[in-house]
Design an enzyme around this catalytic site. Structure first.
Site, mmCIF file in Angstrom:
data_model
loop_
_atom_site.group_PDB
_atom_site.id
_atom_site.type_symbol
_atom_site.label_atom_id
_atom_site.label_comp_id
_atom_site.label_asym_id
_atom_site.label_seq_id
_atom_site.Cartn_x
_atom_site.Cartn_y
_atom_site.Cartn_z
ATOM 1 C CG ASP A 1 0.515 0.130 9.186
ATOM 2 O OD1 ASP A 1 -0.075 1.049 10.482
ATOM 3 O OD2 ASP A 1 1.039 0.070 8.027
ATOM 4 N NE ARG B 1 -5.375 -0.078 13.466
ATOM 5 C CZ ARG B 1 -4.908 0.337 11.961
ATOM 6 N NH1 ARG B 1 -3.217 0.344 12.023
ATOM 7 N NH2 ARG B 1 -5.078 0.226 10.714
ATOM 8 C CB SER C 1 4.849 10.249 11.731
ATOM 9 O OG SER C 1 3.538 10.423 10.068
ATOM 10 C CE LYS D 1 -2.547 0.561 3.545
ATOM 11 N NZ LYS D 1 -2.946 1.953 4.390
ATOM 12 N NE ARG E 1 6.306 6.731 0.846
ATOM 13 C CZ ARG E 1 5.249 6.883 1.574
ATOM 14 N NH1 ARG E 1 3.578 6.014 1.274
ATOM 15 N NH2 ARG E 1 5.374 7.517 2.663
ATOM 16 N NE ARG F 1 -5.804 8.270 11.027
ATOM 17 C CZ ARG F 1 -4.910 7.737 9.917
ATOM 18 N NH1 ARG F 1 -5.490 7.008 8.946
ATOM 19 N NH2 ARG F 1 -3.925 6.944 10.354
ATOM 20 C CD GLN G 1 0.306 8.398 6.732
ATOM 21 O OE1 GLN G 1 -0.495 9.761 8.257
ATOM 22 N NE2 GLN G 1 -0.098 7.373 6.566
HETATM 23 C C1 S3P Z 1 2.330 5.189 6.399
HETATM 24 C C2 S3P Z 1 3.037 5.468 7.077
HETATM 25 C C3 S3P Z 1 2.561 4.772 8.396
HETATM 26 C C4 S3P Z 1 1.583 3.779 8.432
HETATM 27 C C5 S3P Z 1 0.749 4.261 7.671
HETATM 28 C C6 S3P Z 1 1.389 4.204 5.577
HETATM 29 C C7 S3P Z 1 3.037 5.369 4.603
HETATM 30 O O1 S3P Z 1 1.509 5.998 8.956
HETATM 31 O O2 S3P Z 1 0.841 3.365 9.750
HETATM 32 O O3 S3P Z 1 0.212 2.805 7.301
HETATM 33 O O4 S3P Z 1 2.410 4.759 3.753
HETATM 34 O O5 S3P Z 1 3.381 6.538 5.246
HETATM 35 P P1 S3P Z 1 2.690 7.125 9.967
HETATM 36 O O6 S3P Z 1 3.374 8.037 9.118
HETATM 37 O O7 S3P Z 1 0.871 8.017 11.061
HETATM 38 O O8 S3P Z 1 3.152 6.182 11.026
#
Ligand code: S3P
Length: 426
Positions: free
Chosen positions: A313, A344, A166, A21, A26, A121, A168
């Site tokens: 995850d 969670r 993070s 995913k 990306r 969120r 993200q």
């Molecule tokens: C992800 C980063 C993680 C992960 C999410 C996918 C990504 O989140 O939990 O399922 O693709 O960058 P966080 O950046 O909030 O830790």
């Protein structure tokens, strides 16, 4: 929809799961940003990645499926059209946060929206650094979606040390940085998944136990073909299924083995699991290979703090492996679990209480021990795909099986979960 799972015997066979995913998001984003045609093979077929693609179609990007490959006609640097509709990230935090960075650098206004879960969120974690770069936002008072991004008057690089671990947030800032001549730098003290850096070939330095990742216009993506390795987070459910089943062996083909994601394998191996990683190759700088798993006798171990971002995850299914394999589980330093697709920690605690286990909840984790009292439980998915799949696996080892309510949320990451399970248990 409530889904029932019966007790299983052995599992056997081979699975080639759809693409990871995180890498899929990306590959789609970089293909849309690049000028011209890119092709993506083995893209994730989950709703989350579909959300990313849908947002880019609102920005004028065209794509089509041909021979199971997605062909994207990317717009090139700042060639996107201003969206006429809100950009709907659905359930996907990765879509919302990565696109916030990308959109901050565009010369038009856009509004990101999401479903009920995503709208709760935290977005402050991306708003804060992007605001420092010059982005302008309108959001709700508690800095959640809907988030309107206004064109910046002046957009400049930053050096930003992340307060939360993070990927993200890191990726959001690095994507914004791709639009600037001078380098933007993100500093992290705990290593998070590095797909953005690896796939774009960004400069990364390690100094004083911190990682410094840099992006600038010279790293802006070009059109290319991608092969997305299978999702290790989806594979984790089948790894645990095989470990816990008797006399079983399963092979999972071309799974992402990026070392910022293989913490789950490392931990499971330390607990005594028989897992082999073979036939390792690289595509788009991303390592992948086949995983062979066999039934194993597990013993409990302590989960170190540093590995938490790597397994974030997989904690729901890891807890299932540990509770069924060893009778106990404890995790701390994992407060990030509270701001995922569901809270969670609370979701896991509530479901383990349904089993009659001794459960203790902490602000940053939980512990479970005791023996299962309820042999025919109905678990709640909390509309969270990873909670649904974790308790599906657990149910397959209960005397009378178990049920999971609102199970259709598995479509977020793995719409074929049920078919894959049925294939292995036949
Ligand atoms: C992800 C980063 C993680 C992960 C999410 C996918 C990504 O989140 O939990 O399922 O693709 O960058 P966080 O950046 O909030 O830790």
């Amino acid at each position: 929809m409530t889904q029932e799972f019966n007790k299983i015997g052995k599992v056997k066979g081979e699975l080639a799961l759809p693409g990871d995913k995180s890498i899929s998001h990306r590959a789609v984003i970089f293909s849309c940003m690049a000028k011209g045609l890119s092709e993506i093979e083995n893209l994730s077929n989950g709703e989350d990645v579909r959300s990313t693609l849908k947002c880019f179609s609102e920005l004028g990007v065209k794509s089509k499926w041909e021979n199971e490959r997605l062909i994207i006609e990317g717009k090139g640097f700042k060639n996107f059209t201003a969206p006429l509709n809100n950009l709907d990230a659905g359930n996907s935090g990765t879509t919302a946060r990565l696109l916030a960075g990308f959109l901050s650098a565009q010369p038009f206004e856009s509004t990101l929206i999401g479903d009920t879960s995503l709208s709760q969120r935290p977005m402050k974690r991306v708003i804060e650094p992007l605001y420092l770069m010059g982005a302008k936002f309108s959001a709700t008072p508690n800095l959640t979606l809907p988030l309107t991004i206004h064109p910046a008057e002046k957009f400049s690089p930053i050096i930003y040390e992340m307060p939360v671990a993070s990927a993200q947030v890191k990726s959001s800032i690095l994507l914004a940085g791709l639009h600037l001549e001078d380098e933007t730098c993100v500093i992290e003290s705990e290593q998070t998944r590095n797909h953005t850096e690896v796939m774009l070939g960004l400069r990364v330095e390690e100094k004083e136990r911190k990682r410094f990742s840099y992006s600038s216009r010279k790293n802006y993506p070009s059109a290319q073909n991608y092969f997305v390795p299978s999702d290790i987070s989806s594979a984790a459910f089948f790894i645990v299924l095989t470990l816990l089943a008797k006399n079983s062996e399963v092979i999972l083909r071309h799974v992402s083995l990026n070392e910022t994601r293989t913490g789950i394998i490392k931990i499971l191996k330390e607990t005594g699991s028989e897992i082999e990683m073979v036939n390792q190759l690289k595509s788009d700088n991303e390592l992948y290979g086949d995983i062979i798993v066999r039934s194993s006798q597990l013993h409990s171990i302590e989960i170190p703090k540093e590995i938490i971002p790597n397994i974030i995850d997989e904690i729901p299914i890891l807890s299932v492996a540990s509770i069924l394999g060893t009778g106990e589980f404890e995790i701390r330093n994992a407060s990030e679990l509270r701001v995922k697709e569901s809270d969670r920690i609370s979701a896991l605690v509530q479901n383990y209480k349904i089993l009659g286990l001794d459960v203790e909840e902490f602000p940053d984790g939980f512990s479970v021990s005791g023996t299962i009292q309820n042999e025919n439980p109905v678990f709640e998915s909390f509309h969270d795909h990873r909670i649904a799949m974790a308790f599906a696996i657990l149910s397959m080892f209960l005397k009378n099986g178990g049920k999971i309510s609102n199970f259709d949320c598995v479509k977020i990451s793995n719409p074929q979960f049920l078919q894959q399970v049925n294939y292995l248990i036949q």
